[in-house]
Design an enzyme around this catalytic site. Structure first.
Site, short mmCIF file in Angstrom:
data_model
loop_
_atom_site.label_atom_id
_atom_site.label_comp_id
_atom_site.label_asym_id
_atom_site.label_seq_id
_atom_site.Cartn_x
_atom_site.Cartn_y
_atom_site.Cartn_z
CB SER A 289 -22.63 -28.31 10.06
OG SER A 289 -21.70 -27.28 10.31
CG ASP A 300 -35.36 -21.62 17.84
OD1 ASP A 300 -35.99 -22.69 17.77
OD2 ASP A 300 -34.32 -21.48 18.51
CE LYS A 314 -19.01 -30.48 12.45
NZ LYS A 314 -18.89 -29.01 12.52
#
Length: 387
Positions: A289, A300, A314
Site C-alpha cells: 500500500s 520511477d 496493493k
C-alpha cells in the site's frame, strides 16, 4: 393497541426508506427485487421467532449493500469498529500488532505483516501466515474489520489465534496477551563500520510519520550521513498523505503518485522537501500500500535503487465515509499509479536487485534490524551504495 400501532408505524417508515432508496438510485426497473426486499423485511420484522429491531434490520441492509461489491477492502464500520480504526491511524490501540488482508482466491484472513516489537512478532507470526480462527471462531468468510475487532481489546487480556503457515499441513494455536500498540513510525541510526551511511526504518504510515522522518533525517545529517538505506520491509502501509510526505523527502518536484477513478487520474505532487543523496530502499512481500507508493515513486523517478523482493501488490485506495450514529462505510474508490503510470495492484513492484531471503532468517533479522551479519538484503544495499 398503541404498541401495535407504534410497530406498524416504524415498519411503514422503514418500508418508505427502502422504497425511496430504490427509486432514488434509479432501480425502478427492478420491481421484483424491491418487492423481495420489502417482503423480506416484513417477514423478519414480524414473523421471525427471535425478535429483531428495525435498527438492526437497517444496519444489516447497509452491510449487505457494501458486501455486494465483493471487495474485501470495502466494509461497513459500526461505531466501535470505526473508533478503533481511527485510533490505529492517529496514535495507539489495544491489540496484538498485525496488519491483515483477505486472500482473494479463498477469502481467508492472511497476515500482511506484524508490527515490529509487538506480541504478534515476538510469537513468530509472519507475513503470509493464515489466521484460521480467532478465539476458536472460524474466520472463513469473515470480513477484515470483524477479524481486526476480534483481535483488538483491553491491554492485558488474552486472545488465541489459530495460525497456518505456508508449507505446514497442521495449524498451530498461539495465545497472545494484548498490549498498547503504539503504531510504529520511524527509527534511525548510523551504521557502525560504514562511515557516512545512515539507516532508517519506516514501519508504518500514520499522521506522525512525515514529521518523524524529517527529524530523523536532520539528526543523521548532523552525525555525518552522506548515504542512506531506507527500510520499508514488512511496512503494511497506512495513510496516503503520510506516504506523499515521506516520498517528498526523496523525490524531486513532480508527481509522487496518480490517484485514478473510473474516468480520471489526478497527480499528488511532491512537497519540495527533497535533499538528494545516494539512496537504497529495502522492500519485501510485506511492503504494501503506502509503502509501495513511496517505493514506486523512488524507483520511477530514479531517486534511489530498490533491493529485496517483489512487494505485496496493493494498489487500491479506500475512502472512509462517516454515517449518522458514529458509524461509517469504507469503500474502495480509487486505484493508484506510480509516477511512470504503472498499475501495481496484484503485481507488486519488482526491485532493481532481487535478493531472496529464507522466511525464517527474514523473521529473525527483521526482528533485530539492522542485522549487518545475517541480513543479505542489507548487505546488498551496502554493496550498491559502495558503487
Amino acid at each position: 393497541m398503541p404498541r401495535i400501532w407504534r410497530q406498524i408505524g416504524r415498519g411503514l417508515l422503514a418500508l418508505c426508506v427502502l422504497v425511496t432508496l430504490a427509486v432514488g438510485v434509479g432501480v425502478a426497473t427492478h420491481f421484483r427485487e424491491v418487492e423481495q426486499g420489502v417482503k423480506t423485511y416484513a417477514l423478519l420484522r414480524f414473523q421471525a421467532l427471535q425478535p429483531i429491531s428495525t435498527d438492526k434490520l437497517m444496519e444489516g441492509a447497509i452491510r449487505g449493500m457494501v458486501e455486494a461489491l465483493d471487495d474485501p477492502y470495502s466494509t461497513y464500520l459500526d461505531a466501535e469498529t470505526y473508533r478503533k480504526l481511527q485510533e490505529s491511524v492517529t496514535g495507539s490501540y489495544g491489540g496484538v500488532g498485525l496488519l491483515i488482508t483477505l486472500d482473494e482466491k479463498d477469502k481467508r484472513v492472511v497476515v500482511v505483516s506484524p508490527f515490529k516489537g509487538t506480541p504478534a512478532q515476538r510469537a513468530g507470526i509472519k507475513s503470509g501466515d493464515y489466521i484460521t480462527a480467532i478465539d476458536g471462531r472460524d474466520t472463513t468468510g469473515m470480513d477484515l474489520e470483524t477479524a481486526s475487532n476480534l483481535m483488538q481489546g483491553e491491554p492485558g487480556t488474552r486472545v488465541e489465534l489459530t495460525i497456518l503457515s505456508a508449507g505446514d499441513s497442521n495449524p498451530r494455536k498461539v495465545a497472545l496477551t494484548r498490549e498498547i500498540i503504539k503504531v510504529p513510525t520511524v527509527d534511525g541510526r548510523m551504521l557502525p563500520g560504514h562511515p557516512g551511511v545512515g539507516y532508517i526504518s519506516v514501519t508504518m504510515f500514520n499522521e506522525q510519520t512525515g514529521a518523524d522522518l524529517g527529524r530523523e533525517l536532520n539528526d543523521l545529517r548532523q552525525q555525518g550521513m552522506q548515504k542512506l538505506i531506507l527500510d520499508l520491509r514488512n511496512n503494511p502501509g497506512g495513510a496516503l498523505p503520510a506516504a506523499v510526505d515521506v516520498a517528498s523527502y526523496f523525490v524531486p518536484q513532480g508527481p509522487v503518485v496518480y490517484i485514478a477513478d473510473q474516468k480520471t487520474s489526478e497527480p499528488l505532487m511532491a512537497r519540495g522537501y527533497a535533499q538528494p543523496l545516494p539512496l537504497v530502499v529495502l522492500v519485501n512481500k510485506g511492503s504494501a500500500s503506502a509503502a509501495e507508493i513511496v517505493a514506486g515513486a523512488i524507483k520511477d523517478t530514479k531517486s534511489g535503487t530498490l533491493v529485496g523482493e517483489t512487494t505485496f501488490g496493493k494498489g487500491i485506495v479506500q475512502t472512509i465515509f462517516p454515517l449518522p450514529g458514529d458509524a461509517a462505510v469504507k469503500i474502495t474508490t480509487h486505484k493508484y499509479l506510480t509516477p511512470g503510470k504503472h498499475d501495481i495492484n496484484k503485481k507488486g513492484i519488482t526491485p532493481d536487485y532481487v535478493v531472496p531471503m529464507d522466511p525464517q532468517l527474514e523473521q529473525q533479522v527483521l526482528a533485530h534490524a539492522p542485522d549487518l551479519e545475517r541480513d543479505v538484503q542489507l548487505q546488498k544495499a551496502l554493496e550498491v551504495l559502495g558503487k
